[in-house]
Design a protein around this motif. Sequence first.
Motif, mmCIF file in Angstrom:
data_model
loop_
_atom_site.group_PDB
_atom_site.id
_atom_site.type_symbol
_atom_site.label_atom_id
_atom_site.label_comp_id
_atom_site.label_asym_id
_atom_site.label_seq_id
_atom_site.Cartn_x
_atom_site.Cartn_y
_atom_site.Cartn_z
ATOM 1 N N GLY A 1 0.802 -1.213 0.000
ATOM 2 C CA GLY A 1 0.000 0.000 0.000
ATOM 3 C C GLY A 1 0.835 1.263 0.000
ATOM 4 O O GLY A 1 0.475 2.261 -0.617
ATOM 5 N N ARG A 2 1.972 1.232 0.709
ATOM 6 C CA ARG A 2 2.843 2.407 0.768
ATOM 7 C C ARG A 2 3.460 2.685 -0.603
ATOM 8 O O ARG A 2 3.613 3.837 -0.993
ATOM 9 C CB ARG A 2 3.952 2.213 1.804
ATOM 10 C CG ARG A 2 3.454 2.060 3.220
ATOM 11 C CD ARG A 2 2.711 3.282 3.685
ATOM 12 N NE ARG A 2 2.344 3.179 5.088
ATOM 13 C CZ ARG A 2 1.519 4.008 5.707
ATOM 14 N NH1 ARG A 2 0.961 5.011 5.032
ATOM 15 N NH2 ARG A 2 1.224 3.842 6.971
ATOM 16 N N PHE A 3 3.808 1.639 -1.315
ATOM 17 C CA PHE A 3 4.360 1.840 -2.655
ATOM 18 C C PHE A 3 3.318 2.459 -3.577
ATOM 19 O O PHE A 3 3.630 3.298 -4.416
ATOM 20 C CB PHE A 3 4.851 0.509 -3.226
ATOM 21 C CG PHE A 3 6.221 0.114 -2.757
ATOM 22 C CD1 PHE A 3 7.347 0.598 -3.388
ATOM 23 C CD2 PHE A 3 6.377 -0.738 -1.673
ATOM 24 C CE1 PHE A 3 8.621 0.248 -2.959
ATOM 25 C CE2 PHE A 3 7.645 -1.098 -1.233
ATOM 26 C CZ PHE A 3 8.765 -0.601 -1.867
ATOM 27 N N GLU A 4 2.078 2.056 -3.419
ATOM 28 C CA GLU A 4 1.017 2.611 -4.249
ATOM 29 C C GLU A 4 0.789 4.083 -3.914
ATOM 30 O O GLU A 4 0.623 4.920 -4.802
ATOM 31 C CB GLU A 4 -0.275 1.815 -4.052
ATOM 32 C CG GLU A 4 -1.383 2.202 -5.021
ATOM 33 C CD GLU A 4 -2.565 1.253 -4.951
ATOM 34 O OE1 GLU A 4 -3.522 1.465 -5.705
ATOM 35 O OE2 GLU A 4 -2.529 0.314 -4.134
ATOM 36 N N GLN A 5 0.803 4.404 -2.626
ATOM 37 C CA GLN A 5 0.617 5.800 -2.208
ATOM 38 C C GLN A 5 1.747 6.685 -2.698
ATOM 39 O O GLN A 5 1.536 7.841 -3.055
ATOM 40 C CB GLN A 5 0.548 5.880 -0.674
ATOM 41 C CG GLN A 5 -0.747 5.349 -0.081
ATOM 42 C CD GLN A 5 -0.725 5.445 1.442
ATOM 43 O OE1 GLN A 5 0.311 5.279 2.078
ATOM 44 N NE2 GLN A 5 -1.871 5.721 2.027
ATOM 45 N N ALA A 6 2.972 6.132 -2.706
ATOM 46 C CA ALA A 6 4.143 6.949 -3.040
ATOM 47 C C ALA A 6 4.435 7.014 -4.531
ATOM 48 O O ALA A 6 5.380 7.685 -4.937
ATOM 49 C CB ALA A 6 5.371 6.399 -2.324
ATOM 50 N N SER A 7 3.643 6.340 -5.344
ATOM 51 C CA SER A 7 3.914 6.314 -6.778
ATOM 52 C C SER A 7 3.969 7.736 -7.337
ATOM 53 O O SER A 7 3.085 8.565 -7.105
ATOM 54 C CB SER A 7 2.816 5.523 -7.508
ATOM 55 O OG SER A 7 3.142 5.367 -8.869
ATOM 56 N N GLY A 8 5.061 8.040 -8.049
ATOM 57 C CA GLY A 8 5.260 9.385 -8.565
ATOM 58 C C GLY A 8 5.984 10.289 -7.595
ATOM 59 O O GLY A 8 6.325 11.424 -7.935
#
Length: 215
Positions: A1-8
């Motif tokens: 989930g953290r990787f998805e939130q931090a995308s970009g």
Amino acid sequence: GRFEQASGGTLFLDEISRTPPPLQQKILRVVEYGTFMRIGGSREIRSRARIVAASNADLQDSIRHGAFLPDLYDRLAFEVVRVPALRERQGDVQVLAKHFLAEFLKEVPALGEKTWDEAALAALERYPFPGNVRELKTIVERAAYRDTTREINLEDLALPDTVVSREGRFRERVEGFERQLIRDALSASGGNQADAARRLGLAYHRFRYYARKYR
């Protein structure tokens, strides 16, 4: 989930050395391929997050002991920035101590205004700070609470006696020695102040003075 939130953007992984091997494997996959799959998901999701990791442990040593994946280290160590320990940064201690005190007094305005005694700042400069900047912040905040005047001194800091007694100005060394004598006498007498005074050859009221002075 953290990787998805931090995308970009940027994902900061603090204390990466403490992550268990199964989690390291998952992080490695995302770092290497840029994709991950949600738990229970059926499709891969691409993440374009920039990864920044931090560790206060020697990761090479962790690799030798089998506690850290060498492949993950290779991917993360594309660019390494070493932050020197606080004891290696001459001049930073006083600047940070004054900053932490100012910030803490904003958080707890009931403490009023406080300044630093020069001897206290000098003692902080000599202290090795095994806990680095976090330890300095804790010491400063604790001293601000202890202080009953408007100036934080050596007694408020309550640093180990070795820091105060072996170096510094004459007064600092004498006070460090006095503090240790009082502590040793109390320990030998089981906390009985009258007996501790006799052991040191002091009148009881004089011993009480030192005991209050050094808490």
